[in-house]
Design an enzyme around this catalytic site. Structure first.
Site, PDB file in Angstrom:
ATOM      1  N   VAL A  65       0.857  -1.226   0.176  1.00  0.00           N
ATOM      2  CA  VAL A  65      -0.010  -0.012   0.014  1.00  0.00           C
ATOM      3  C   VAL A  65       0.746   1.143   0.057  1.00  0.00           C
ATOM      4  O   VAL A  65       0.419   2.513  -0.312  1.00  0.00           O
ATOM      5  CB  VAL A  65      -0.915  -0.137   1.140  1.00  0.00           C
ATOM      6  CG1 VAL A  65      -1.864  -1.070   1.308  1.00  0.00           C
ATOM      7  CG2 VAL A  65      -0.245   0.069   2.509  1.00  0.00           C
ATOM      8  N   ASN A  91      -7.254  -0.469   6.568  1.00  0.00           N
ATOM      9  CA  ASN A  91      -6.688  -1.095   7.795  1.00  0.00           C
ATOM     10  C   ASN A  91      -5.148  -1.342   7.744  1.00  0.00           C
ATOM     11  O   ASN A  91      -4.563  -1.546   8.716  1.00  0.00           O
ATOM     12  CB  ASN A  91      -7.416  -2.442   8.059  1.00  0.00           C
ATOM     13  CG  ASN A  91      -6.971  -3.333   9.162  1.00  0.00           C
ATOM     14  OD1 ASN A  91      -7.027  -2.810  10.350  1.00  0.00           O
ATOM     15  ND2 ASN A  91      -6.149  -4.223   8.821  1.00  0.00           N
ATOM     16  N   SER A 143      -5.935   4.519  15.903  1.00  0.00           N
ATOM     17  CA  SER A 143      -5.213   4.195  16.787  1.00  0.00           C
ATOM     18  C   SER A 143      -5.600   5.157  17.941  1.00  0.00           C
ATOM     19  O   SER A 143      -5.878   6.439  17.935  1.00  0.00           O
ATOM     20  CB  SER A 143      -3.688   4.051  16.647  1.00  0.00           C
ATOM     21  OG  SER A 143      -3.051   3.742  18.052  1.00  0.00           O
ATOM     22  N   TYR A 158       4.531   7.372  13.821  1.00  0.00           N
ATOM     23  CA  TYR A 158       3.381   6.572  13.974  1.00  0.00           C
ATOM     24  C   TYR A 158       2.160   7.314  14.280  1.00  0.00           C
ATOM     25  O   TYR A 158       1.048   7.451  13.957  1.00  0.00           O
ATOM     26  CB  TYR A 158       3.477   5.314  14.800  1.00  0.00           C
ATOM     27  CG  TYR A 158       2.266   4.487  15.068  1.00  0.00           C
ATOM     28  CD1 TYR A 158       1.958   3.422  13.906  1.00  0.00           C
ATOM     29  CD2 TYR A 158       1.571   4.550  16.207  1.00  0.00           C
ATOM     30  CE1 TYR A 158       0.786   2.542  14.193  1.00  0.00           C
ATOM     31  CE2 TYR A 158       0.508   3.699  16.446  1.00  0.00           C
ATOM     32  CZ  TYR A 158       0.092   2.817  15.290  1.00  0.00           C
ATOM     33  OH  TYR A 158      -0.792   2.102  15.402  1.00  0.00           O
ATOM     34  N   SER A 161       1.108   9.772  11.986  1.00  0.00           N
ATOM     35  CA  SER A 161       0.121   9.312  11.003  1.00  0.00           C
ATOM     36  C   SER A 161      -1.433   8.939  11.327  1.00  0.00           C
ATOM     37  O   SER A 161      -2.404   8.937  10.635  1.00  0.00           O
ATOM     38  CB  SER A 161       0.768   7.942  10.462  1.00  0.00           C
ATOM     39  OG  SER A 161       0.942   6.842  11.313  1.00  0.00           O
ATOM     40  N   LYS A 162      -1.532   8.455  12.623  1.00  0.00           N
ATOM     41  CA  LYS A 162      -2.900   7.949  13.062  1.00  0.00           C
ATOM     42  C   LYS A 162      -3.492   9.254  13.479  1.00  0.00           C
ATOM     43  O   LYS A 162      -4.914   9.193  13.200  1.00  0.00           O
ATOM     44  CB  LYS A 162      -2.491   7.172  14.349  1.00  0.00           C
ATOM     45  CG  LYS A 162      -1.867   5.569  14.189  1.00  0.00           C
ATOM     46  CD  LYS A 162      -2.751   5.099  13.157  1.00  0.00           C
ATOM     47  CE  LYS A 162      -2.301   4.081  12.545  1.00  0.00           C
ATOM     48  NZ  LYS A 162      -3.135   3.372  11.635  1.00  0.00           N
ATOM     49  N   ILE A 191      -3.774  -4.224  20.787  1.00  0.00           N
ATOM     50  CA  ILE A 191      -4.410  -5.110  20.153  1.00  0.00           C
ATOM     51  C   ILE A 191      -3.427  -6.533  19.757  1.00  0.00           C
ATOM     52  O   ILE A 191      -2.388  -6.177  19.211  1.00  0.00           O
ATOM     53  CB  ILE A 191      -5.161  -5.209  18.904  1.00  0.00           C
ATOM     54  CG1 ILE A 191      -6.180  -4.004  19.208  1.00  0.00           C
ATOM     55  CG2 ILE A 191      -5.863  -6.209  18.329  1.00  0.00           C
ATOM     56  CD1 ILE A 191      -6.968  -4.316  20.244  1.00  0.00           C
TER      57      ILE A 191
END
Length: 260
Positions: A65, A91, A143, A158, A161-162, A191
């Protein structure tokens, strides 16, 4: 008993494991035909076999992706095979490299942003023409990081980006509402998925971490949390007509851990 996604056409990125895999299985059990994207061909083949046994049509494309044209082509190919797109679940993502801002390389920053945030933009942009006539549902896996918590030191790329995914979701929800396209996000906590195995945490991260000792205990919710299927169930709800007036909203699926 009626199935809430009966006959719907859904595309799921990052479908080969974890939340994506559980979402694909949940969708299939609820009657949806599914298109699957993942970087791992073996995982896709295994999942496709399982979905065929459930009794729904399914197609898959091995896809990185982070490569824009590859992602666009894969979504278009799956849309053609499915005969349209009613649901998109964005996702796919990585934790990437966790390091102090001072030592985080530009290339590691770019890789995380490209894989998590830019691919979200490309995925949503690509399905809009398929949804404009009859409406649709888009769910983005974000997230708690970058939206409720900021204490995972080294995770600046990270978390950015979330946070960006949630901001983009809200913008898209307003812009696409005229076409009856609903856009929402889920924000899971910790998770148990394969994403953790590929995380790179540099030694320098320890130097910027703020040491905090918490009392012994567990997540606030007494029932067990942190399972991929718990997130998949929320994604299914947001993808169904049961959530018909819900758009522009992020839902936290973390057993209230991010409120501590």
């Amino acid at each position: 008993m009626s199935k809430i996604l009966n006959g719907k056409k859904a595309i799921i990125t990052g479908a080969g494991s974890g939340i994506g895999r559980e979402t694909a299985i949940k969708f299939a059990k609820e009657g949806a035909n599914v298109g699957l994207l993942d970087i791992n061909p073996e995982s896709l083949l295994e999942l496709s076999t399982e979905l065929t046994q459930i009794g729904v049509k399914n197609y898959f494309q091995t896809t990185d992706v982070s490569i824009e044209q590859e992602l666009l082509n894969s979504i278009q190919t799956l849309a053609e095979k499915l005969g349209g797109v009613d649901i998109l679940v964005v996702n796919a993502g990585i934790n990437g490299t966790w390091a102090p801002i001072e030592s985080l390389s530009n290339s590691d920053w770019d890789r995380t942003i490209q894989t998590n945030l830019t691919s979200t933009f490309v995925s949503v942009k690509t399905v809009i023409p398929y949804m404009k006539e009859t409406g649709g549902k888009i769910v983005i896996t974000s997230s708690i990081n970058g939206n409720r918590i900021y204490n995972n030191f080294g995770a600046s790329a990270y978390s950015t980006s979330k946070a960006g995914q949630v901001a983009f979701m809200k913008m898209a929800a307003l812009e696409l509402a005229r076409y009856n396209i609903r856009v929402n996000a889920v924000c899971p906590g910790a998770i148990d998925t394969a994403i953790n195995a590929s995380t790179i945490v540099t030694e320098e991260t320890e130097e910027v971490a703020i040491k905090v000792d918490f009392p012994e205990g567990s997540r606030p919710l007494s029932d067990e949390t942190g399972k991929p299927d718990q997130v998949a169930n929320v994604i299914c709800f947001l993808s169904s007509d049961d959530s018909a007036n819900v758009t522009g909203t992020e839902i936290y699926v973390d057993g209230a851990e991010s409120l501590l």
